[in-house]
Design an enzyme around this catalytic site. Structure first.
Site, short mmCIF file in Angstrom:
data_model
loop_
_atom_site.label_atom_id
_atom_site.label_comp_id
_atom_site.label_asym_id
_atom_site.label_seq_id
_atom_site.Cartn_x
_atom_site.Cartn_y
_atom_site.Cartn_z
CG HIS A 1 -3.20 -10.90 3.74
ND1 HIS A 1 -3.86 -11.58 2.74
CD2 HIS A 1 -1.96 -11.43 3.76
CE1 HIS A 1 -3.07 -12.48 2.19
NE2 HIS A 1 -1.90 -12.42 2.80
CG ASP B 1 -4.81 -9.27 -5.23
OD1 ASP B 1 -4.08 -9.78 -6.11
OD2 ASP B 1 -6.04 -9.47 -5.17
CD GLU C 1 -6.85 -5.18 -5.75
OE1 GLU C 1 -7.52 -4.37 -6.44
OE2 GLU C 1 -7.33 -6.15 -5.18
CG HIS D 1 -5.34 -0.71 6.78
ND1 HIS D 1 -6.48 -0.29 7.45
CD2 HIS D 1 -5.38 -2.09 6.84
CE1 HIS D 1 -7.14 -1.35 7.90
NE2 HIS D 1 -6.50 -2.44 7.53
CD GLU D 2 -3.11 -4.59 5.09
OE1 GLU D 2 -2.86 -5.39 6.01
OE2 GLU D 2 -4.24 -4.44 4.62
CG HIS E 1 -3.50 -5.08 10.22
ND1 HIS E 1 -4.43 -4.96 11.23
CD2 HIS E 1 -4.20 -4.94 9.05
CE1 HIS E 1 -5.63 -4.74 10.71
NE2 HIS E 1 -5.51 -4.71 9.39
CG HIS F 1 -9.81 -4.12 10.72
ND1 HIS F 1 -10.22 -5.28 10.09
CD2 HIS F 1 -8.76 -3.65 9.99
CE1 HIS F 1 -9.46 -5.49 9.04
NE2 HIS F 1 -8.57 -4.53 8.96
#
Length: 369
Positions: free
Chosen positions: A238, A250, A253, A278-279, A282, A288
């Site tokens: 995130h 995380d 993973e 992707h992050e 953000h 999204h």
């Protein structure tokens, strides 16, 4: 009255069953998140499959966890304790979820909805403060046009100041990952470069977290930001909206930083650069997108590489920061079978063939009896 069994039907039934036994479907052909079912490492949301078919009015153990999931991603208000009753609020939340992911809007925990919920995904909510929903950059709509302006922003459209064209980032927490620092630097540099290619922004790594606009680190479980991680193939990472600058991954993973992730030995391998791109979206202010081909789509299948910005991503980020005059345009869509699972409809999903095969085999077996 005794019935006679057709030899042809018996033969067809035997062939259909044999196809499933002798040539099992690869985990890559299943919907996002279903790879974990064939793995020895459970998905944190794998118990949702036990609720397939659950609908309004029922009471089943495990629905409280579904409500908690939907609450975490913005579809239900927070609660100190959810119950296991399939009430009207849950039905409506599921309908909104289905609409966002392009599923049939039934309000039921049908198979495609359960599969989508089990998909590994970003920890950032799809709906924030009840306003920032997936579905449209210029105003969300339940009847959005596929592939056109489906990007979103955080509430208030926060962004880095227009006067600040150069941002610095630091990789600050690496003790929980086995990936060496040099490799991490290469991965994140490539991920940032994909956004700078389309915008007026530039990114530079710095060794000092104190001087960095953005900090990146690997964490496990509850790590103090109110967004605890949940182990392999649940919430992957995130990041926070501008100008917070925090980006957490995380550590549990099975991150792949080099080589072809689609050939990874682990069914739960996750491509680090794909998640990083992707992050970073953000970190720059994008929410999204409901466009499955977009980098900012919330979920990604394990053993999948997805790093090229789609038109939806480019439109969203250039609307915030302007375009790079040297940008050469969006790369052609990837053709790998391990691309992000499309949520455009069950008929377009590779795993629908498995469902059909099972139905045919079962139907023929019944007829032949």
């Amino acid at each position: 009255m005794a019935s006679t069994t057709s030899p042809l039907l018996l033969l067809l039934a035997a062939v259909a069953v044999a196809m499933l036994v002798v040539a099992p479907v690869s985990s890559a052909d299943l919907p996002s998140g279903f790879a974990s079912i064939t793995s020895k490492i459970p998905n944190p949301w794998s118990a949702f499959q036990n609720l397939t078919g659950c609908h309004f009015g029922e009471q089943q153990q495990g629905l409280a966890k579904v409500k908690d999931y939907l609450s975490h991603f913005g579809y239900l208000p927070e609660s100190s304790g959810f119950n296991d009753i399939f009430d009207a609020d849950l039905e409506e939340a599921i309908k909104v979820y289905q609409r966002n992911f392009g599923l049939d809007v039934t309000g039921v925990m049908d198979a495609s909805t359960v599969a989508q919920m089990m998909a590994p995904r970003c920890g950032v909510a799809d709906i924030i403060n009840g306003t920032s929903t997936m579905g449209g950059g210029a105003g969300a709509s339940s009847s959005h046009v596929h592939g056109r302006n489906l990007f979103t922003y955080f509430p208030g459209s926060p962004a880095w100041p227009r006067s600040k064209k150069s941002l610095t980032y630091a990789i600050t927490q690496t003790s929980l990952t086995s990936i060496d620092r040099a490799t991490l630097s290469q991965v994140f540099a490539r991920a940032f470069a994909r956004w700078s290619a389309a915008t007026t922004l530039n990114f530079t790594e710095t060794a000092s977290a104190k001087d960095a606009d953005i900090t990146i680190g690997f964490y496990a479980g509850d790590h103090g930001d109110g967004e605890a991680f949940d182990g392999p193939l649940g919430t992957l990472a995130h990041a926070f909206s501008p100008t917070n600058g925090r980006f957490h991954l995380d550590a549990a993973e099975a991150w792949v930083a080099t080589g072809d992730v689609s050939r990874a030995s682990s069914d739960v391998a996750v491509d680090l650069e794909s998640v990083a791109v992707h992050e970073i979206g953000h970190l720059l202010g994008l929410g999204h997108s409901a466009e499955p081909s977009a980098i900012m789509y919330p979920t990604i299948t394990s053993r999948t590489r997805k790093v090229d910005l789609a038109e939806d991503d480019v439109a969203g980020i250039q609307n915030l920061y302007g375009g790079n005059p040297n940008f050469k345009g969006v790369a052609p869509p990837a053709t790998s079978s391990r691309d992000m699972d499309s949520a455009a409809g069950a008929s377009s999903r590779p795993w629908s063939a498995l469902v059909s095969a099972v139905a045919v085999a079962a139907g023929l077996a019944v007829v032949a009896l």
